[in-house]
Design an enzyme around this catalytic site. Structure first.
Site, PDB file in Angstrom:
ATOM      1  N   ASP A  21      -0.253   5.136   1.146  1.00  0.00           N
ATOM      2  CA  ASP A  21      -0.512   6.072   2.243  1.00  0.00           C
ATOM      3  C   ASP A  21      -0.412   5.387   3.601  1.00  0.00           C
ATOM      4  O   ASP A  21      -1.035   4.345   3.826  1.00  0.00           O
ATOM      5  CB  ASP A  21      -1.917   6.678   2.108  1.00  0.00           C
ATOM      6  CG  ASP A  21      -1.998   7.707   0.995  1.00  0.00           C
ATOM      7  OD1 ASP A  21      -0.996   8.394   0.752  1.00  0.00           O
ATOM      8  OD2 ASP A  21      -3.073   7.817   0.361  1.00  0.00           O
TER       9      ASP A  21
ATOM     10  N   ASP B 156       0.872  -1.163   0.000  1.00  0.00           N
ATOM     11  CA  ASP B 156       0.000   0.000   0.000  1.00  0.00           C
ATOM     12  C   ASP B 156       0.927   1.236   0.000  1.00  0.00           C
ATOM     13  O   ASP B 156       2.141   1.099   0.184  1.00  0.00           O
ATOM     14  CB  ASP B 156      -0.893  -0.039   1.243  1.00  0.00           C
ATOM     15  CG  ASP B 156      -1.686   1.229   1.442  1.00  0.00           C
ATOM     16  OD1 ASP B 156      -2.307   1.703   0.478  1.00  0.00           O
ATOM     17  OD2 ASP B 156      -1.656   1.780   2.560  1.00  0.00           O
TER      18      ASP B 156
ATOM     19  N   ASP C 195      -1.970  -0.957   5.724  1.00  0.00           N
ATOM     20  CA  ASP C 195      -2.430  -0.381   6.994  1.00  0.00           C
ATOM     21  C   ASP C 195      -3.945  -0.216   7.059  1.00  0.00           C
ATOM     22  O   ASP C 195      -4.523  -0.241   8.132  1.00  0.00           O
ATOM     23  CB  ASP C 195      -1.793   1.005   7.217  1.00  0.00           C
ATOM     24  CG  ASP C 195      -2.449   2.072   6.347  1.00  0.00           C
ATOM     25  OD1 ASP C 195      -3.243   2.867   6.874  1.00  0.00           O
ATOM     26  OD2 ASP C 195      -2.216   2.068   5.127  1.00  0.00           O
TER      27      ASP C 195
ATOM     28  N   ASP D  62      -5.057   3.550  -3.167  1.00  0.00           N
ATOM     29  CA  ASP D  62      -6.262   4.329  -3.442  1.00  0.00           C
ATOM     30  C   ASP D  62      -5.949   5.829  -3.437  1.00  0.00           C
ATOM     31  O   ASP D  62      -6.850   6.649  -3.292  1.00  0.00           O
ATOM     32  CB  ASP D  62      -7.354   3.994  -2.415  1.00  0.00           C
ATOM     33  CG  ASP D  62      -8.740   4.407  -2.878  1.00  0.00           C
ATOM     34  OD1 ASP D  62      -8.868   4.854  -4.032  1.00  0.00           O
ATOM     35  OD2 ASP D  62      -9.692   4.309  -2.085  1.00  0.00           O
TER      36      ASP D  62
ATOM     37  N   ASP E 285      -3.545  12.468   0.661  1.00  0.00           N
ATOM     38  CA  ASP E 285      -4.698  13.318   0.368  1.00  0.00           C
ATOM     39  C   ASP E 285      -4.798  14.468   1.377  1.00  0.00           C
ATOM     40  O   ASP E 285      -5.253  15.565   1.041  1.00  0.00           O
ATOM     41  CB  ASP E 285      -5.999  12.502   0.410  1.00  0.00           C
ATOM     42  CG  ASP E 285      -6.136  11.586  -0.794  1.00  0.00           C
ATOM     43  OD1 ASP E 285      -5.486  11.847  -1.819  1.00  0.00           O
ATOM     44  OD2 ASP E 285      -6.897  10.601  -0.708  1.00  0.00           O
TER      45      ASP E 285
END
Length: 236
Positions: free
Chosen positions: A8, A6, A173, A93, A17
């Site tokens: 972030d 992943d 996470d 994402d 973001d």
């Protein structure tokens, strides 16, 4: 071995973001965003930032400055030294613009065979734009991305190319990392960041249905712990 990351709060220590909003308060209309996709909300946030004069070069500078999570530099140094043993992919994402900017700035992009993230680009106004990654039918995931689907399609594609992975390792996470980690087999390993949603959801699933979550679970506070686990694995 396949190693899935992943981005972030996994590779980087922040939610990118939120990082792009540093020092800026969103207007009430955006703070009270109507229910719907977070991806759509971020599309509106990026458009608003563009109207405030934030340009792609400014976004790039922010993404490049986000610090790596503890121990991540050590983990990637280990992976660079053993790149013939590990295939790396990233499923995020966030957005391709930010992820690619950070990976290149940190000298990590060449380690990844594929980066899967929401498409981002620059429109005629010079604003950063964002789109959904794909559509899917998973009830657990946001409408723009199901990481389980992304991982499943990647494994199927590699199988068609006669590539079989001895084991799959997943480092993440968030709640959206729990969905793909549920497809891991008993030989595989989930590395959830300790105390984050992915870790809590794995613990809850193990309590509710013992044995339903098949992979070994190795929580981490520093990614150096992931590096040490993989070092031990190679010694066996």
């Amino acid at each position: 071995f396949l190693l899935v990351f992943d981005f972030d709060e996994t590779i980087v220590a922040e939610n990118s973001d939120e990082s792009v909003l540093r020092g800026r308060a969103l207007p009430e209309a955006l703070r009270q965003s109507p229910p719907g996709s977070y991806n759509e909300h971020m599309r509106r946030v990026l458009a608003w930032l563009g109207e405030q004069g934030v340009r792609p070069a400014d976004f790039r500078a922010v993404y490049e400055s986000i610090p790596l999570s503890p121990g991540m530099a050590e983990l990637f140094q280990f992976l660079a030294e053993h790149r013939e043993l590990f295939e790396l992919v990233l499923i995020s994402d966030a957005n391709t613009f930010g992820v690619e900017a950070k990976l290149r700035a940190a000298g990590l992009r060449s380690l990844f065979r594929e980066v899967f993230s929401n498409p981002a680009g620059v429109d005629r106004r010079g604003f950063l734009t964002l789109g959904p990654f794909h559509g899917h039918t998973c009830p657990r995931c946001p409408p723009n991305m199901c990481k389980r689907k992304v991982l499943g399609e990647y494994l199927a594609e590699r199988a068609r190319e006669d590539v079989e992975f001895r084991r799959v390792f997943y480092v993440g996470d968030g709640a959206n990392d729990f969905c793909p980690s549920g497809t891991l087999r008993a030989a595989d390993v989930a590395f959830p960041r300790k105390g984050y949603p992915m870790h809590r959801l794995i613990q809850e699933s193990q309590e509710k249905q013992p044995g339903a979550f098949q992979a070994a679970v190795v929580p981490w506070e520093s990614a150096a712990e992931v590096a040490r686990y993989l070092q031990e694995l190679l010694r066996r």
